[in-house]
Design a protein around this motif. Sequence first.
Motif, PDB file in Angstrom:
ATOM      1  N   GLY A 182       0.814  -1.212   0.000  1.00  0.00           N
ATOM      2  CA  GLY A 182       0.000   0.000   0.000  1.00  0.00           C
ATOM      3  C   GLY A 182       0.846   1.260   0.000  1.00  0.00           C
ATOM      4  O   GLY A 182       0.318   2.376  -0.085  1.00  0.00           O
ATOM      5  N   ALA A 183       2.155   1.079   0.114  1.00  0.00           N
ATOM      6  CA  ALA A 183       3.077   2.213  -0.010  1.00  0.00           C
ATOM      7  C   ALA A 183       3.379   2.432  -1.491  1.00  0.00           C
ATOM      8  O   ALA A 183       3.002   1.625  -2.341  1.00  0.00           O
ATOM      9  CB  ALA A 183       4.359   1.935   0.773  1.00  0.00           C
ATOM     10  N   ARG A 184       4.040   3.529  -1.799  1.00  0.00           N
ATOM     11  CA  ARG A 184       4.383   3.841  -3.188  1.00  0.00           C
ATOM     12  C   ARG A 184       5.868   4.162  -3.294  1.00  0.00           C
ATOM     13  O   ARG A 184       6.540   4.384  -2.280  1.00  0.00           O
ATOM     14  CB  ARG A 184       3.547   5.034  -3.679  1.00  0.00           C
ATOM     15  N   LEU A 185       6.366   4.198  -4.518  1.00  0.00           N
ATOM     16  CA  LEU A 185       7.791   4.456  -4.723  1.00  0.00           C
ATOM     17  C   LEU A 185       8.001   5.629  -5.662  1.00  0.00           C
ATOM     18  O   LEU A 185       7.289   5.790  -6.655  1.00  0.00           O
ATOM     19  CB  LEU A 185       8.493   3.210  -5.281  1.00  0.00           C
ATOM     20  N   ALA A 186       8.998   6.455  -5.324  1.00  0.00           N
ATOM     21  CA  ALA A 186       9.440   7.555  -6.179  1.00  0.00           C
ATOM     22  C   ALA A 186      10.949   7.484  -6.284  1.00  0.00           C
ATOM     23  O   ALA A 186      11.608   6.804  -5.487  1.00  0.00           O
ATOM     24  CB  ALA A 186       9.010   8.902  -5.596  1.00  0.00           C
ATOM     25  N   TRP A 187      11.502   8.156  -7.295  1.00  0.00           N
ATOM     26  CA  TRP A 187      12.967   8.218  -7.386  1.00  0.00           C
ATOM     27  C   TRP A 187      13.384   9.683  -7.345  1.00  0.00           C
ATOM     28  O   TRP A 187      12.929  10.493  -8.142  1.00  0.00           O
ATOM     29  CB  TRP A 187      13.506   7.522  -8.637  1.00  0.00           C
ATOM     30  N   ASN A 188      14.240   9.988  -6.374  1.00  0.00           N
ATOM     31  CA  ASN A 188      14.596  11.369  -6.036  1.00  0.00           C
ATOM     32  C   ASN A 188      16.125  11.469  -5.946  1.00  0.00           C
ATOM     33  O   ASN A 188      16.693  11.563  -4.868  1.00  0.00           O
ATOM     34  CB  ASN A 188      13.913  11.718  -4.693  1.00  0.00           C
ATOM     35  N   PRO A 189      16.805  11.432  -7.103  1.00  0.00           N
ATOM     36  CA  PRO A 189      18.268  11.368  -7.104  1.00  0.00           C
ATOM     37  C   PRO A 189      18.936  12.566  -6.425  1.00  0.00           C
ATOM     38  O   PRO A 189      18.386  13.671  -6.394  1.00  0.00           O
ATOM     39  CB  PRO A 189      18.624  11.328  -8.599  1.00  0.00           C
ATOM     40  N   GLU A 190      20.114  12.314  -5.865  1.00  0.00           N
ATOM     41  CA  GLU A 190      20.900  13.380  -5.237  1.00  0.00           C
ATOM     42  C   GLU A 190      21.988  13.847  -6.194  1.00  0.00           C
ATOM     43  O   GLU A 190      22.384  13.123  -7.112  1.00  0.00           O
ATOM     44  CB  GLU A 190      21.519  12.879  -3.925  1.00  0.00           C
ATOM     45  N   PHE A 191      22.473  15.058  -5.947  1.00  0.00           N
ATOM     46  CA  PHE A 191      23.524  15.634  -6.791  1.00  0.00           C
ATOM     47  C   PHE A 191      24.603  16.276  -5.915  1.00  0.00           C
ATOM     48  O   PHE A 191      24.983  17.433  -6.109  1.00  0.00           O
ATOM     49  CB  PHE A 191      22.922  16.669  -7.757  1.00  0.00           C
ATOM     50  N   LEU A 192      25.056  15.521  -4.939  1.00  0.00           N
ATOM     51  CA  LEU A 192      26.018  16.045  -3.964  1.00  0.00           C
ATOM     52  C   LEU A 192      27.422  16.128  -4.537  1.00  0.00           C
ATOM     53  O   LEU A 192      27.871  15.246  -5.256  1.00  0.00           O
ATOM     54  CB  LEU A 192      26.059  15.158  -2.717  1.00  0.00           C
ATOM     55  N   ARG A 193      28.117  17.186  -4.157  1.00  0.00           N
ATOM     56  CA  ARG A 193      29.552  17.295  -4.417  1.00  0.00           C
ATOM     57  C   ARG A 193      30.260  17.114  -3.082  1.00  0.00           C
ATOM     58  O   ARG A 193      29.958  17.829  -2.121  1.00  0.00           O
ATOM     59  CB  ARG A 193      29.897  18.666  -4.993  1.00  0.00           C
ATOM     60  N   GLU A 194      31.179  16.170  -3.005  1.00  0.00           N
ATOM     61  CA  GLU A 194      31.918  16.014  -1.753  1.00  0.00           C
ATOM     62  C   GLU A 194      32.668  17.298  -1.467  1.00  0.00           C
ATOM     63  O   GLU A 194      33.269  17.913  -2.337  1.00  0.00           O
ATOM     64  CB  GLU A 194      32.872  14.824  -1.835  1.00  0.00           C
ATOM     65  N   GLY A 195      32.625  17.723  -0.219  1.00  0.00           N
ATOM     66  CA  GLY A 195      33.178  19.007   0.176  1.00  0.00           C
ATOM     67  C   GLY A 195      32.113  20.089   0.244  1.00  0.00           C
ATOM     68  O   GLY A 195      32.293  21.112   0.888  1.00  0.00           O
ATOM     69  N   PHE A 196      30.962  19.838  -0.425  1.00  0.00           N
ATOM     70  CA  PHE A 196      29.838  20.779  -0.425  1.00  0.00           C
ATOM     71  C   PHE A 196      28.523  20.042  -0.191  1.00  0.00           C
ATOM     72  O   PHE A 196      27.453  20.544  -0.557  1.00  0.00           O
ATOM     73  CB  PHE A 196      29.764  21.521  -1.768  1.00  0.00           C
ATOM     74  N   ALA A 197      28.586  18.868   0.409  1.00  0.00           N
ATOM     75  CA  ALA A 197      27.411  17.992   0.473  1.00  0.00           C
ATOM     76  C   ALA A 197      26.276  18.579   1.293  1.00  0.00           C
ATOM     77  O   ALA A 197      25.103  18.432   0.929  1.00  0.00           O
ATOM     78  CB  ALA A 197      27.811  16.623   1.035  1.00  0.00           C
ATOM     79  N   VAL A 198      26.602  19.222   2.408  1.00  0.00           N
ATOM     80  CA  VAL A 198      25.544  19.792   3.243  1.00  0.00           C
ATOM     81  C   VAL A 198      24.831  20.905   2.484  1.00  0.00           C
ATOM     82  O   VAL A 198      23.596  20.939   2.420  1.00  0.00           O
ATOM     83  CB  VAL A 198      26.124  20.322   4.566  1.00  0.00           C
ATOM     84  N   LYS A 199      25.577  21.797   1.900  1.00  0.00           N
ATOM     85  CA  LYS A 199      24.975  22.883   1.116  1.00  0.00           C
ATOM     86  C   LYS A 199      24.143  22.331  -0.034  1.00  0.00           C
ATOM     87  O   LYS A 199      23.032  22.814  -0.299  1.00  0.00           O
ATOM     88  CB  LYS A 199      26.050  23.816   0.566  1.00  0.00           C
ATOM     89  N   ASP A 200      24.676  21.311  -0.732  1.00  0.00           N
ATOM     90  CA  ASP A 200      23.968  20.770  -1.888  1.00  0.00           C
ATOM     91  C   ASP A 200      22.693  20.038  -1.490  1.00  0.00           C
ATOM     92  O   ASP A 200      21.812  19.826  -2.328  1.00  0.00           O
ATOM     93  CB  ASP A 200      24.889  19.825  -2.669  1.00  0.00           C
ATOM     94  N   THR A 201      22.589  19.641  -0.211  1.00  0.00           N
ATOM     95  CA  THR A 201      21.373  18.976   0.262  1.00  0.00           C
ATOM     96  C   THR A 201      20.321  19.988   0.691  1.00  0.00           C
ATOM     97  O   THR A 201      19.145  19.871   0.331  1.00  0.00           O
ATOM     98  CB  THR A 201      21.685  18.029   1.434  1.00  0.00           C
ATOM     99  N   VAL A 202      20.718  21.001   1.444  1.00  0.00           N
ATOM    100  CA  VAL A 202      19.738  21.961   1.958  1.00  0.00           C
ATOM    101  C   VAL A 202      19.500  23.126   0.994  1.00  0.00           C
ATOM    102  O   VAL A 202      18.502  23.844   1.119  1.00  0.00           O
ATOM    103  CB  VAL A 202      20.170  22.506   3.341  1.00  0.00           C
ATOM    104  N   ASP A 203      20.393  23.296   0.028  1.00  0.00           N
ATOM    105  CA  ASP A 203      20.237  24.368  -0.956  1.00  0.00           C
ATOM    106  C   ASP A 203      20.653  23.864  -2.341  1.00  0.00           C
ATOM    107  O   ASP A 203      21.603  24.362  -2.945  1.00  0.00           O
ATOM    108  CB  ASP A 203      21.088  25.577  -0.545  1.00  0.00           C
ATOM    109  N   PRO A 204      19.930  22.858  -2.866  1.00  0.00           N
ATOM    110  CA  PRO A 204      20.312  22.246  -4.148  1.00  0.00           C
ATOM    111  C   PRO A 204      20.029  23.153  -5.331  1.00  0.00           C
ATOM    112  O   PRO A 204      19.234  24.100  -5.227  1.00  0.00           O
ATOM    113  CB  PRO A 204      19.440  20.990  -4.201  1.00  0.00           C
ATOM    114  N   ASP A 205      20.683  22.856  -6.458  1.00  0.00           N
ATOM    115  CA  ASP A 205      20.409  23.661  -7.651  1.00  0.00           C
ATOM    116  C   ASP A 205      19.158  23.197  -8.375  1.00  0.00           C
ATOM    117  O   ASP A 205      18.625  23.917  -9.226  1.00  0.00           O
ATOM    118  CB  ASP A 205      21.607  23.679  -8.603  1.00  0.00           C
ATOM    119  N   ARG A 206      18.664  21.998  -8.037  1.00  0.00           N
ATOM    120  CA  ARG A 206      17.374  21.534  -8.552  1.00  0.00           C
ATOM    121  C   ARG A 206      16.931  20.316  -7.760  1.00  0.00           C
ATOM    122  O   ARG A 206      17.730  19.639  -7.128  1.00  0.00           O
ATOM    123  CB  ARG A 206      17.427  21.190 -10.037  1.00  0.00           C
TER     124      ARG A 206
END
Length: 433
Positions: A138-162
């Motif tokens: 009864g659950a569903r699935l989505a795909w939500n890829p990440e675009f992290l750059r090591e050294g900037f991973a926190v910023k890229d997670t909380v303030d991604p470019d898309r």
Amino acid sequence: MKLSVIGCGYLGAVHAASMASLGHTVVGIDVDEIKIAKLSAGEAPFHEPGFSDILRAGLDSGRLTFSTDFANAADADVHFIGVGTPQRKDSAGADLTYVDASIDSLVPHLKPGSLVAGKSTVPVGTAARLAEIVKPTGARLAWNPEFLREGFAVKDTVDPDRLVYGVDEATRDADVAILDSVYASILDRETPRLVMDYATAELVKISANSFLATKISFINAMAEIAEVTGADVTMLADAIGHDARIGRRFLNAGVGFGGGCLPKDIRAFTARAEELGRGESLAFLKQVDEINLRRRQHVVDLVVDSFDGIVHNHRVAVLGLAFKPDSDDIRDSPALDVAVRLNGLGADVISYDPEAMANAARMHPQLSFADSMEQALEGAEAVVVVTEWKQFKSLDPVETAAKVARAVVFDGRNIFNPEAWRAAGWAYTGMGR
């Protein structure tokens, strides 16, 4: 919202702490008891700028917890899958063992209406297969890829470019609404959000990495041409980078790319294309990989040639072991590879890296490591710079010359001013310069 993050390695741990920093209640799940104990104690198991701060803040707030028990994820509204997809040992393809295991372990704890959101980089077609496994709950699935750059991973997670949502057309509106709730504060900043089908979402990440790898290998191929023609690849990159269609980023010639993403992703993409009967479409990625790998040997050959073909017992300082600065990641690291190859040829290699030496020592205990950059330089007959850490960039050529036994430097990342180093008496060799 209540979230779970399955897999607490580099991707998963950063995502869990970042989501807690946005106000969600998050539980990170991993089968590695040592890793979970460290995270629960506020100890970062890897080096990433800013991660320790949001990890401790999340724990102190009570919004972030970690566990080895999948049952603790049962009441989550969204379950993020952030496990690794390494290269298979028997082929170039991606190993989906951890992805499949995480889904199998999660299924008994899924509730109707909840959403499983994949973040791992997977071969196209994986999401559709996993959706069928999740559907009976009864659950569903989505795909939500990440675009992290090591050294900037926190910023890229909380303030991604898309933000990219891959969803089933039949449940599109409901799934988009849930993900919009997760990322509400990010979307409030007018971050672009792209909604698409599973296959396209899977291809977005692997295509992006393949393009970046191609761009890096392209400029390294130009470096090879520059070295036999007397051209300067850095000036070449500056000139073509002014073309808005090309851009200057990722046009830095050197010893090539490494890390846990680009190398294994282009190989997995090639393997998947062959499975789909379209191997010829991505055949060029094999050459991208080959160009990248031979740059490592090129640096080694240059060092050996400087000793008239015999590097045995000559002291060589290797500055850098991580695959990039601001990271302790040594996965497929060109820098570490250069150190290992020189050591294997009998050189007296002394290596230094601000963050990656402990990881390198565990993988290659045969190497010798300095306690400081100054110790590595002392008495060196050749200096090889293979990771562009800021402290390496700021080396003074005159002061450094006073420390070494032989003023010979190989600038594997083209971070130095050749004229300044040559003026200080160094035999300077850059990549394609």
